[in-house]
Write a protein that holds these residues in place. Structure first.
Motif, PDB file in Angstrom:
ATOM      1  N   LEU A  15       0.828  -1.204   0.000  1.00 44.22           N
ATOM      2  CA  LEU A  15       0.000   0.000   0.000  1.00 44.22           C
ATOM      3  C   LEU A  15       0.868   1.262   0.000  1.00 44.22           C
ATOM      4  N   VAL A  16       1.979   1.210   0.724  1.00 42.81           N
ATOM      5  CA  VAL A  16       2.890   2.358   0.732  1.00 42.81           C
ATOM      6  C   VAL A  16       3.470   2.589  -0.665  1.00 42.81           C
ATOM      7  N   ALA A  17       3.879   1.484  -1.341  1.00 41.57           N
ATOM      8  CA  ALA A  17       4.430   1.610  -2.693  1.00 41.57           C
ATOM      9  C   ALA A  17       3.381   2.147  -3.662  1.00 41.57           C
ATOM     10  N   ALA A  18       2.147   1.637  -3.533  1.00 47.90           N
ATOM     11  CA  ALA A  18       1.075   2.120  -4.402  1.00 47.90           C
ATOM     12  C   ALA A  18       0.780   3.592  -4.126  1.00 47.90           C
ATOM     13  N   GLY A  19       0.787   3.984  -2.826  1.00 46.58           N
ATOM     14  CA  GLY A  19       0.561   5.384  -2.482  1.00 46.58           C
ATOM     15  C   GLY A  19       1.659   6.289  -3.026  1.00 46.58           C
ATOM     16  N   ALA A  20       2.895   5.800  -2.985  1.00 42.94           N
ATOM     17  CA  ALA A  20       4.011   6.580  -3.540  1.00 42.94           C
ATOM     18  C   ALA A  20       3.829   6.790  -5.032  1.00 42.94           C
ATOM     19  N   LEU A  21       3.342   5.762  -5.732  1.00 40.76           N
ATOM     20  CA  LEU A  21       3.112   5.895  -7.173  1.00 40.76           C
ATOM     21  C   LEU A  21       2.034   6.928  -7.454  1.00 40.76           C
ATOM     22  N   PRO A  26      -0.025  10.320 -10.758  1.00 42.90           N
ATOM     23  CA  PRO A  26      -1.389   9.790 -10.722  1.00 42.90           C
ATOM     24  C   PRO A  26      -1.787   9.081 -12.018  1.00 42.90           C
ATOM     25  N   ASP A  27      -1.327   9.592 -13.162  1.00 47.22           N
ATOM     26  CA  ASP A  27      -1.677   8.962 -14.434  1.00 47.22           C
ATOM     27  C   ASP A  27      -1.072   7.570 -14.547  1.00 47.22           C
ATOM     28  N   ASP A  28       0.195   7.426 -14.134  1.00 47.28           N
ATOM     29  CA  ASP A  28       0.827   6.109 -14.160  1.00 47.28           C
ATOM     30  C   ASP A  28       0.138   5.151 -13.190  1.00 47.28           C
ATOM     31  N   ALA A  29      -0.270   5.669 -12.049  1.00 47.96           N
ATOM     32  CA  ALA A  29      -0.973   4.833 -11.069  1.00 47.96           C
ATOM     33  C   ALA A  29      -2.298   4.333 -11.638  1.00 47.96           C
ATOM     34  N   ARG A  30      -3.012   5.234 -12.315  1.00 46.42           N
ATOM     35  CA  ARG A  30      -4.292   4.835 -12.920  1.00 46.42           C
ATOM     36  C   ARG A  30      -4.076   3.801 -14.021  1.00 46.42           C
ATOM     37  N   GLY A  31      -3.055   3.999 -14.823  1.00 41.93           N
ATOM     38  CA  GLY A  31      -2.766   3.041 -15.887  1.00 41.93           C
ATOM     39  C   GLY A  31      -2.368   1.687 -15.348  1.00 41.93           C
ATOM     40  N   LEU A  32      -1.558   1.668 -14.278  1.00 40.99           N
ATOM     41  CA  LEU A  32      -1.154   0.402 -13.681  1.00 40.99           C
ATOM     42  C   LEU A  32      -2.349  -0.319 -13.082  1.00 40.99           C
ATOM     43  N   LEU A  33      -3.241   0.425 -12.439  1.00 38.42           N
ATOM     44  CA  LEU A  33      -4.440  -0.189 -11.865  1.00 38.42           C
ATOM     45  C   LEU A  33      -5.313  -0.810 -12.944  1.00 38.42           C
ATOM     46  N   GLU A  34      -5.498  -0.086 -14.049  1.00 39.25           N
ATOM     47  CA  GLU A  34      -6.326  -0.605 -15.133  1.00 39.25           C
ATOM     48  C   GLU A  34      -5.745  -1.877 -15.735  1.00 39.25           C
ATOM     49  N   ARG A  35      -4.420  -1.999 -15.735  1.00 37.91           N
ATOM     50  CA  ARG A  35      -3.774  -3.173 -16.321  1.00 37.91           C
ATOM     51  C   ARG A  35      -3.715  -4.354 -15.357  1.00 37.91           C
ATOM     52  N   LEU A  36      -3.512  -4.056 -14.066  1.00 40.34           N
ATOM     53  CA  LEU A  36      -3.327  -5.136 -13.101  1.00 40.34           C
ATOM     54  C   LEU A  36      -4.638  -5.642 -12.502  1.00 40.34           C
ATOM     55  N   ALA A  37      -5.634  -4.776 -12.358  1.00 38.57           N
ATOM     56  CA  ALA A  37      -6.866  -5.161 -11.668  1.00 38.57           C
ATOM     57  C   ALA A  37      -7.511  -6.417 -12.257  1.00 38.57           C
ATOM     58  N   PRO A  38      -7.679  -6.525 -13.590  1.00 38.16           N
ATOM     59  CA  PRO A  38      -8.329  -7.734 -14.126  1.00 38.16           C
ATOM     60  C   PRO A  38      -7.578  -9.019 -13.792  1.00 38.16           C
ATOM     61  N   LEU A 266       3.420  -4.885  -4.977  1.00 41.03           N
ATOM     62  CA  LEU A 266       4.580  -4.161  -4.445  1.00 41.03           C
ATOM     63  C   LEU A 266       5.637  -3.949  -5.522  1.00 41.03           C
ATOM     64  N   LEU A 267       6.007  -5.027  -6.226  1.00 40.05           N
ATOM     65  CA  LEU A 267       7.050  -4.926  -7.236  1.00 40.05           C
ATOM     66  C   LEU A 267       6.615  -4.046  -8.401  1.00 40.05           C
ATOM     67  N   SER A 268       5.362  -4.197  -8.834  1.00 36.45           N
ATOM     68  CA  SER A 268       4.867  -3.408  -9.968  1.00 36.45           C
ATOM     69  C   SER A 268       4.808  -1.924  -9.615  1.00 36.45           C
ATOM     70  N   SER A 269       4.333  -1.613  -8.404  1.00 40.24           N
ATOM     71  CA  SER A 269       4.242  -0.208  -7.979  1.00 40.24           C
ATOM     72  C   SER A 269       5.631   0.406  -7.840  1.00 40.24           C
ATOM     73  N   THR A 270       6.540  -0.348  -7.237  1.00 31.64           N
ATOM     74  CA  THR A 270       7.899   0.160  -7.074  1.00 31.64           C
ATOM     75  C   THR A 270       8.563   0.406  -8.422  1.00 31.64           C
ATOM     76  N   ALA A 271       8.405  -0.548  -9.347  1.00 32.94           N
ATOM     77  CA  ALA A 271       8.993  -0.392 -10.676  1.00 32.94           C
ATOM     78  C   ALA A 271       8.386   0.801 -11.402  1.00 32.94           C
ATOM     79  N   PRO A 315       6.128  -6.011 -14.248  1.00 34.92           N
ATOM     80  CA  PRO A 315       6.757  -4.680 -14.237  1.00 34.92           C
ATOM     81  C   PRO A 315       7.959  -4.584 -15.162  1.00 34.92           C
ATOM     82  N   ALA A 316       8.657  -5.697 -15.387  1.00 41.64           N
ATOM     83  CA  ALA A 316       9.792  -5.662 -16.309  1.00 41.64           C
ATOM     84  C   ALA A 316       9.324  -5.322 -17.716  1.00 41.64           C
ATOM     85  N   PHE A 317       8.244  -5.941 -18.170  1.00 40.79           N
ATOM     86  CA  PHE A 317       7.720  -5.631 -19.504  1.00 40.79           C
ATOM     87  C   PHE A 317       7.237  -4.194 -19.565  1.00 40.79           C
ATOM     88  N   LEU A 318       6.503  -3.751 -18.542  1.00 39.53           N
ATOM     89  CA  LEU A 318       5.986  -2.387 -18.538  1.00 39.53           C
ATOM     90  C   LEU A 318       7.117  -1.365 -18.565  1.00 39.53           C
TER      91      LEU A 318
END
Length: 389
Positions: A15-21, A26-38, A266-271, A315-318
């Motif tokens: 949650l801390v890593a996601a909050g940092a993102l 904010p745009d990258d966070a929204r994009g990561l959420l849209e890709r990872l949530a499903p 955690l890894l995806s948010s940090t990356a 996260p490596a591909f992203l």
């Protein structure tokens, strides 16, 4: 208590890593959420499906049916290995590597126990095929879907025209490697295992029948236009309702691999944070000038495999997708992040899910042996497919 503390600690850090993102971009966070949530919803739902069906005896019932199919010319143990390989290949290609890790692993354990086959050989066959053979179709791996949705390939046909040759080479390597390990692992016949399989089906007929029907319906639906996460969610809901109605267990928190999912978040948010801050720009500079020569493609695949084993393949591909250009470069990157993450336990979500399913079924495959075998296999699994692009 220790397990619960570890889970909450990992959740907090994620949650801390996601909050940092969110704070950084904010745009990258929204994009990561849209890709990872499903994919996260899919994994949770499939975990409920598999563990509920397993408790009802579904996988032991399927194992019994598969063992009645005769394969002339093969010993009992070799036939068991062949059945597991075919199941893993079909599941990976058409249903994704994560589905293989969740669904095929308990079935492979049941088959191996019935035949007295060494668990190390069967277990490594499943996880290697799940990762290395996940190149043929876009649905085979989330990274493939990300490549298609990101515009690297215009259609499934466009993707296939580039990927079918390296995919077949990668599949051949995975099958050959699993055969070598299977031959080395030998047989370990156990009366207790045989008795376990017979008793596992028990008197759970309504739950067993429903589980088999749901699993049978999900296979074609997961490759239909229906969103894969929705199919898995409906299947989980049906099995839970039937289980509760028949007096069976509900959804236990332990049936969902929270730790593995939080680790990926955690890894995806940090990356993503590092990428937003420009920390990976040097990688982009290195790869952007590599070109489409064999050496350049090997560099792309090698960097993809290395980064996947360090921070996980998603996260490596992203992080690298914008640094490579053209079909050939994207294909090499996909080979690196799909076939390459077979060394570290966290390199692929499928590997974490596979190990979780083995643990739930009472099988221990030490990480030390997994890492050592992966170090030997990974260079071949990445280089050979790239050389046929």
């Amino acid at each position: 208590m220790t397990s619960a503390l570890g889970r909450w600690w990992l959740t907090g850090v994620s949650l801390v890593a996601a909050g940092a993102l969110v704070a950084v971009s904010p745009d990258d966070a929204r994009g990561l959420l849209e890709r990872l949530a499903p994919v996260l919803v899919f994994v949770v739902a499939m975990s409920i499906v598999v563990n509920t069906a397993s408790d009802a005896g579904a996988f032991n019932a399927v194992a019994s049916g598969l063992q009645r199919i005769r394969l002339p010319g093969l010993s009992v143990s070799a036939a068991t290995w062949a059945r597991v390989v075919v199941l893993a290949v079909v599941s990976t290609v058409f249903l994704s590597l994560d589905t293989t890790a969740i669904m095929v692993t308990p079935l492979a354990v049941a088959l191996a126990r019935r035949a007295g086959v060494g668990m190390a050989g069967i277990g490594l066959a499943v996880v290697w095929i799940a990762n290395i053979a996940s190149l043929l179709l876009p649905v085979s791996n989330l990274t493939n879907l990300l490549a298609v949705s990101g515009g690297a390939f215009t259609s499934t046909g466009d993707y296939l025209s580039m990927m079918w040759r390296p995919s077949l080479v990668a599949l051949a390597i995975a099958v050959l490697a699993s055969w070598v390990v299977y031959r080395a692992s030998g047989r370990r016949q156990s009366e207790a295992d045989a008795e376990y399989d017979v008793a596992a089906v028990g008197d759970r007929n309504p739950r067993l029948r429903t589980s088999l029907i749901v699993l049978g319906c999900m296979l074609p639906l997961l490759v239909s236009p229906i969103p894969y996460w929705l199919t898995a969610s409906v299947g989980a809901l049906v099995l839970v309702v039937v289980s509760l109605r028949e007096g069976g267990p509900g959804v236990a928190p332990a049936s969902i691999p929270w730790r593995s999912l939080m680790f990926v978040v955690l890894l995806s948010s940090t990356a993503a944070v590092l990428h937003s801050l420009g920390a990976t720009d040097w990688l982009a500079c290195v790869l952007s000038g590599s070109g489409e020569s064999s050496g350049g493609l090997l560099l792309i695949g090698g960097v993809g495999a290395l980064l996947a084993n360090l921070i996980n393949n998603i996260p490596a591909f992203l992080a690298l997708e914008t640094a490579v250009g053209g079909h050939a470069g994207t294909a090499a990157l996909l080979i690196g992040v799909n076939a390459g993450p077979i060394v570290t336990p966290w390199a692929s979500l499928a590997t974490l899910l596979w190990h979780d399913q083995l643990r739930r079924n009472g099988v221990d495959v030490p990480w030390r042996g997994y890492v050592l075998a992966g170090c030997i296999l990974m260079p071949v699994a990445v280089m050979a497919p790239i050389l046929v692009i």
